[in-house]
Design an enzyme around this catalytic site. Structure first.
Site, PDB file in Angstrom:
ATOM      1  N   ASN A 116      -0.898  -8.505  -9.982  1.00  0.00           N
ATOM      2  CA  ASN A 116      -1.632  -7.401  -9.579  1.00  0.00           C
ATOM      3  C   ASN A 116      -1.110  -6.222 -10.516  1.00  0.00           C
ATOM      4  O   ASN A 116      -0.273  -5.836 -10.765  1.00  0.00           O
ATOM      5  CB  ASN A 116      -1.613  -7.303  -7.993  1.00  0.00           C
ATOM      6  CG  ASN A 116      -2.378  -6.171  -7.497  1.00  0.00           C
ATOM      7  OD1 ASN A 116      -2.091  -5.166  -6.826  1.00  0.00           O
ATOM      8  ND2 ASN A 116      -3.798  -6.220  -7.764  1.00  0.00           N
ATOM      9  N   GLY A 117      -2.063  -5.251 -10.444  1.00  0.00           N
ATOM     10  CA  GLY A 117      -1.840  -3.958 -11.136  1.00  0.00           C
ATOM     11  C   GLY A 117      -2.087  -3.864 -12.246  1.00  0.00           C
ATOM     12  O   GLY A 117      -1.748  -2.818 -13.182  1.00  0.00           O
ATOM     13  N   CYS A 124       0.805  -1.260   0.001  1.00  0.00           N
ATOM     14  CA  CYS A 124      -0.042   0.172   0.071  1.00  0.00           C
ATOM     15  C   CYS A 124       0.876   1.254   0.019  1.00  0.00           C
ATOM     16  O   CYS A 124       1.519   1.485   0.949  1.00  0.00           O
ATOM     17  CB  CYS A 124      -0.868   0.240   1.275  1.00  0.00           C
ATOM     18  SG  CYS A 124      -1.979   1.504   1.496  1.00  0.00           S
ATOM     19  N   HIS A 170       2.308  -6.434  -7.331  1.00  0.00           N
ATOM     20  CA  HIS A 170       1.890  -5.224  -8.062  1.00  0.00           C
ATOM     21  C   HIS A 170       3.045  -4.769  -9.071  1.00  0.00           C
ATOM     22  O   HIS A 170       4.177  -4.311  -8.553  1.00  0.00           O
ATOM     23  CB  HIS A 170       1.431  -4.256  -7.167  1.00  0.00           C
ATOM     24  CG  HIS A 170       0.724  -3.124  -7.746  1.00  0.00           C
ATOM     25  ND1 HIS A 170      -0.502  -2.833  -7.560  1.00  0.00           N
ATOM     26  CD2 HIS A 170       1.015  -2.381  -8.823  1.00  0.00           C
ATOM     27  CE1 HIS A 170      -0.933  -1.795  -8.096  1.00  0.00           C
ATOM     28  NE2 HIS A 170       0.010  -1.234  -8.922  1.00  0.00           N
ATOM     29  N   LYS A 188       1.416  -9.356   0.012  1.00  0.00           N
ATOM     30  CA  LYS A 188       1.534  -8.590  -1.258  1.00  0.00           C
ATOM     31  C   LYS A 188       2.524  -7.472  -1.295  1.00  0.00           C
ATOM     32  O   LYS A 188       2.633  -7.066  -0.184  1.00  0.00           O
ATOM     33  CB  LYS A 188       0.085  -7.953  -1.298  1.00  0.00           C
ATOM     34  CG  LYS A 188      -0.230  -7.224  -2.569  1.00  0.00           C
ATOM     35  CD  LYS A 188      -1.514  -6.900  -2.631  1.00  0.00           C
ATOM     36  CE  LYS A 188      -1.977  -5.722  -3.664  1.00  0.00           C
ATOM     37  NZ  LYS A 188      -1.396  -4.489  -3.668  1.00  0.00           N
ATOM     38  N   ARG A 196      -9.294  -2.286  -9.387  1.00  0.00           N
ATOM     39  CA  ARG A 196      -9.967  -1.210 -10.295  1.00  0.00           C
ATOM     40  C   ARG A 196     -10.814  -1.568 -11.249  1.00  0.00           C
ATOM     41  O   ARG A 196     -11.810  -0.997 -11.403  1.00  0.00           O
ATOM     42  CB  ARG A 196      -8.881  -0.148 -10.661  1.00  0.00           C
ATOM     43  CG  ARG A 196      -8.399   0.559  -9.640  1.00  0.00           C
ATOM     44  CD  ARG A 196      -7.022   1.594 -10.120  1.00  0.00           C
ATOM     45  NE  ARG A 196      -6.234   1.873  -9.125  1.00  0.00           N
ATOM     46  CZ  ARG A 196      -6.721   3.340  -8.508  1.00  0.00           C
ATOM     47  NH1 ARG A 196      -7.654   3.857  -8.721  1.00  0.00           N
ATOM     48  NH2 ARG A 196      -5.903   3.759  -7.501  1.00  0.00           N
TER      49      ARG A 196
END
Length: 365
Positions: free
Chosen positions: A119-120, A21, A88, A60, A147
């Site tokens: 991810n991402g 994050c 990510h 993550k 998203r």
């Protein structure tokens, strides 16, 4: 971290540590992506969790500026015993509008033996086929989508997602059926940007509404909302009648106690001498038989019962465990019968003495 994990371990299938994050509220307290520059701490946290937990632990991360540093960090994470790693494909400082680095994810997958989750990739995802293509390109074992699912929650539907407004309407029907609170409804609707394509003002107008029905009307669900409300009102009337019959039965079979139980009073039940102990002593010295305590459970909350000789007393309430329900009914009986409630938080047990033919409970001198 171990203490928090052990609290939730019985209720979850796995524990994931988010070390990716980039938000300021995480960084400034040394959480999230702030951990990526502290590999020793990362290793300590994950090793402790994998040793203490009986369920899978995963983590993550985001990639680092240098490719080699990223590979070294991933290998170090693998040695902690985690079940999988999510990567990510952006650094802590890369904005979400910039492309995801699939090349480094592919190299991480080749470098590790544990499953790798990509991810991402939401910029490149419009349907399930896109997810399959990205998995093929990177060699990753799975994909984590954020998203793209905000834009259209049916993006996982095979072979094609639903029209976004239709998908959001399906979600809103669940909100109506389960009485979603207004603040949660407005938050989630604000995230479903795809539902307001070419109409951003519509999104702002809807999320400013202060009534459920106005939001549902925008999505042509006003009639469904009113129908469910009417059905729920009918069911509540039936439930009220049931509760009335239940109360009449309680009035007949039990003597109902009433007592004000504030949080401060409930806290005193944790003391070394609680209401049940004091009441038991009082009943003995006043010639009553030994009391019996029991509880009933409904939706994981408890009601306490107290039987003394041929009478049964009940204190209706929603207590979180059996112990609290039993202490509460003892307290209510004492208050109702003006029995002195005395707590002795320290010191030896109280002694029973006979003075002038009268039984009393007194503190030792």
């Amino acid at each position: 971290a171990v203490k928090a994990a052990k609290m939730i371990e019985p209720y979850v299938a796995g524990i994931d540590v988010n070390m990716g994050c980039p938000k300021s509220y995480s960084i400034k307290v040394n959480m999230g992506a702030a951990l990526l520059t502290q590999p020793e701490l990362v290793e300590k946290i994950l090793s402790s969790l994998t040793a203490a937990c009986s369920i899978p632990v995963t983590c993550k991360i985001r990639i680092l500026k240098e490719e080699e540093d990223t590979l070294v960090l991933c290998k170090r994470i693998e040695r902690t015993g985690v079940a999988a790693i999510t990567v990510h494909g952006r650094t802590r400082y890369t904005r979400s509008s910039q492309p995801c680095n699939y090349n480094i994810i592919c190299k991480i997958k080749q470098h590790l033996t544990i499953p790798v989750i990509v991810n991402g990739a939401s910029l490149d995802i419009k349907n399930k086929a896109d997810m399959v293509r990205i998995l093929s390109e990177t060699g990753a074992d799975s994909i984590m989508v954020g998203r793209a699912a905000w834009y259209n929650p049916s993006v996982f539907t095979d072979p094609h997602p639903l029209p976004v407004k239709q998908a959001v309407k399906g979600y809103l029907k669940y909100c109506i059926d389960y009485e979603c609170p207004l603040h949660i409804l407005k938050y989630t609707i604000g995230k479903f940007r795809g539902a307001f394509k070419d109409n951003e003002e519509g999104c702002f107008a809807v999320t400013r509404h202060i009534e459920h029905k106005l939001i549902y009307q925008y999505f042509e669900l006003g009639e469904y909302y009113e129908t469910v409300r009417e059905r729920r009102a009918t069911n509540e009337s039936i439930q009220d009648a049931f509760q009335k019959n239940k109360r009449q039965k309680l009035d007949k079979d039990y003597k109902i106690l009433k007592a004000e139980l504030t949080p401060a009073i409930l806290q005193t039940f944790r003391s070394s001498v609680a209401p049940k102990q004091i009441l038991n002593q009082w009943l003995i010295v006043n010639g009553f038989s030994d009391p019996t305590y029991y509880t009933s459970e409904n939706s994981r909350v408890f009601t306490g019962y107290l039987r003394i000789d041929n009478d049964t007393f009940v204190l209706e309430g929603a207590f979180k465990n059996k112990r609290m329900a039993i202490q509460a009914v003892a307290y209510a009986y004492m208050i109702t019968n003006n029995i002195e409630l005395r707590h002795y938080k320290t010191g030896p047990r109280t002694n029973r003495t006979k003075l002038a033919g009268k039984n009393e409970i007194s503190e030792p001198s």
